[in-house]
Design a protein around this motif. Sequence first.
Motif, PDB file in Angstrom:
ATOM      1  N   LYS A 103     -17.420  17.244 -42.439  1.00 52.14           N
ATOM      2  CA  LYS A 103     -16.644  16.013 -42.409  1.00 52.14           C
ATOM      3  C   LYS A 103     -15.461  16.115 -41.443  1.00 52.14           C
ATOM      4  CE  LYS A 103     -17.723  14.645 -47.169  1.00 52.14           C
ATOM      5  NZ  LYS A 103     -17.154  14.310 -48.502  1.00 52.14           N
ATOM      6  N   TYR A 104     -14.987  17.308 -41.238  1.00 53.40           N
ATOM      7  CA  TYR A 104     -13.879  17.499 -40.302  1.00 53.40           C
ATOM      8  C   TYR A 104     -13.854  18.959 -39.860  1.00 53.40           C
ATOM      9  CZ  TYR A 104     -11.436  19.181 -44.508  1.00 53.40           C
ATOM     10  OH  TYR A 104     -11.083  19.857 -45.647  1.00 53.40           O
ATOM     11  N   LYS A 105     -13.043  19.243 -38.829  1.00 53.99           N
ATOM     12  CA  LYS A 105     -12.940  20.585 -38.266  1.00 53.99           C
ATOM     13  C   LYS A 105     -11.546  21.154 -38.515  1.00 53.99           C
ATOM     14  CE  LYS A 105     -16.405  19.643 -34.696  1.00 53.99           C
ATOM     15  NZ  LYS A 105     -16.680  19.547 -33.236  1.00 53.99           N
ATOM     16  N   VAL A 106     -11.509  22.453 -38.702  1.00 53.28           N
ATOM     17  CA  VAL A 106     -10.269  23.152 -39.034  1.00 53.28           C
ATOM     18  C   VAL A 106      -9.977  24.202 -37.960  1.00 53.28           C
ATOM     19  CG1 VAL A 106      -9.111  24.611 -40.745  1.00 53.28           C
ATOM     20  CG2 VAL A 106     -10.681  22.809 -41.495  1.00 53.28           C
ATOM     21  N   ASP A 107      -8.712  24.294 -37.524  1.00 53.11           N
ATOM     22  CA  ASP A 107      -8.292  25.339 -36.586  1.00 53.11           C
ATOM     23  C   ASP A 107      -7.914  26.582 -37.386  1.00 53.11           C
ATOM     24  OD1 ASP A 107      -8.455  23.488 -34.417  1.00 53.11           O
ATOM     25  OD2 ASP A 107      -6.497  22.696 -34.999  1.00 53.11           O
TER      26      ASP A 107
END
Length: 347
Positions: free
Chosen positions: A200-204
């Motif tokens: 659903k989303y990307k994380v650094d």
Amino acid sequence: MKLVLLSGAGLSAGSGIPTYQEGTMSEEFKSFFSASEAQALQILQSHKHIFDGATPNNAHHECKKIEEFCRAADIEFQHFTLNVDSLIEKANGTTTHIYGCVNDPVTVVNSRFSEASIIDDLIWSQDDILVILGVSDNGYPIGILEANVLQAGGQVINYNIEHNSNLFCEQIIGSVTDTLKSIEVTSKLPLVFKELDLGKYKVDTYGININGLNYVVYFSPSIHFYNEMDLLEDIQTFIGHQLTHSSFEVKFDYEPNIEGGVDTQFKAPVGPPLSLLNLNVLGLTLCSLINIHKNQYGGEFYTASAAHSRLVRFYNKLAKQYCNTLKYGHWLEINLNEEMYYVIKTH
């Protein structure tokens, strides 16, 4: 990528050590270079009490913090000093003495006529950073060194009491004791954050090592993170601001916990707890990473939650110690669902 410090007399002036210019004006300094080896040792020994009685100033401790961050973030670090005092070592830092150290007086005497070729021989690369601390053109030809770094695509930052018109780099004017801030130096490092795709989303993410323990720091988009927890509206109400794609939730976890999934998330590592010293390094590293991430991604808000009571004091200390250094607008403390949340507004 490497971060190199080159320090001179201006670093130790705040500790009462004579500057290069003050030293060269004395007759003893001139006789030190014309004397025999035995006489030079006597001259040095007669002044050793000045060095023995000096204590590290704030700049020496900031050098140590820069070194600690580089070690934790796996960045090559080197510190070369023109000074013969041992104040970096007294601050528990490491350095290479170009002209010897008073702890071993023979090294100072034997270096009287040597050139500072050890740093001249460094190979510079793109993304390298050279930080010059209190070095004058009289003490070392820093213009040539700057040219080598800039030609390779690196950065140079010069800290000194006055502006140097022969340099082209960023210059921080004032006493090094007052102006050197480790977080501001490390913020220049062009770190590469790994991207974790959660669907659903990307994380650094960025991996760090504290006293042999591997941790992963996460920067999650706040609007997605809090939507999943059904806390977005509550958080925005407390902040008084709508979170955007430039808002991030900060988490960190012990790397082995990640492999165990939800059952092991955020559990303390097995074994003795981190010492106070290591907790300080962890806090410094986290806040430095926030500052680096902010510079690279233009973060507007950073939130962090102390989900366990044992972390509340840790976060409280970070909020108090670093909010002014990070130059953030404010660090608010809020309480939702019996968890402690912290919010940094960057502008």
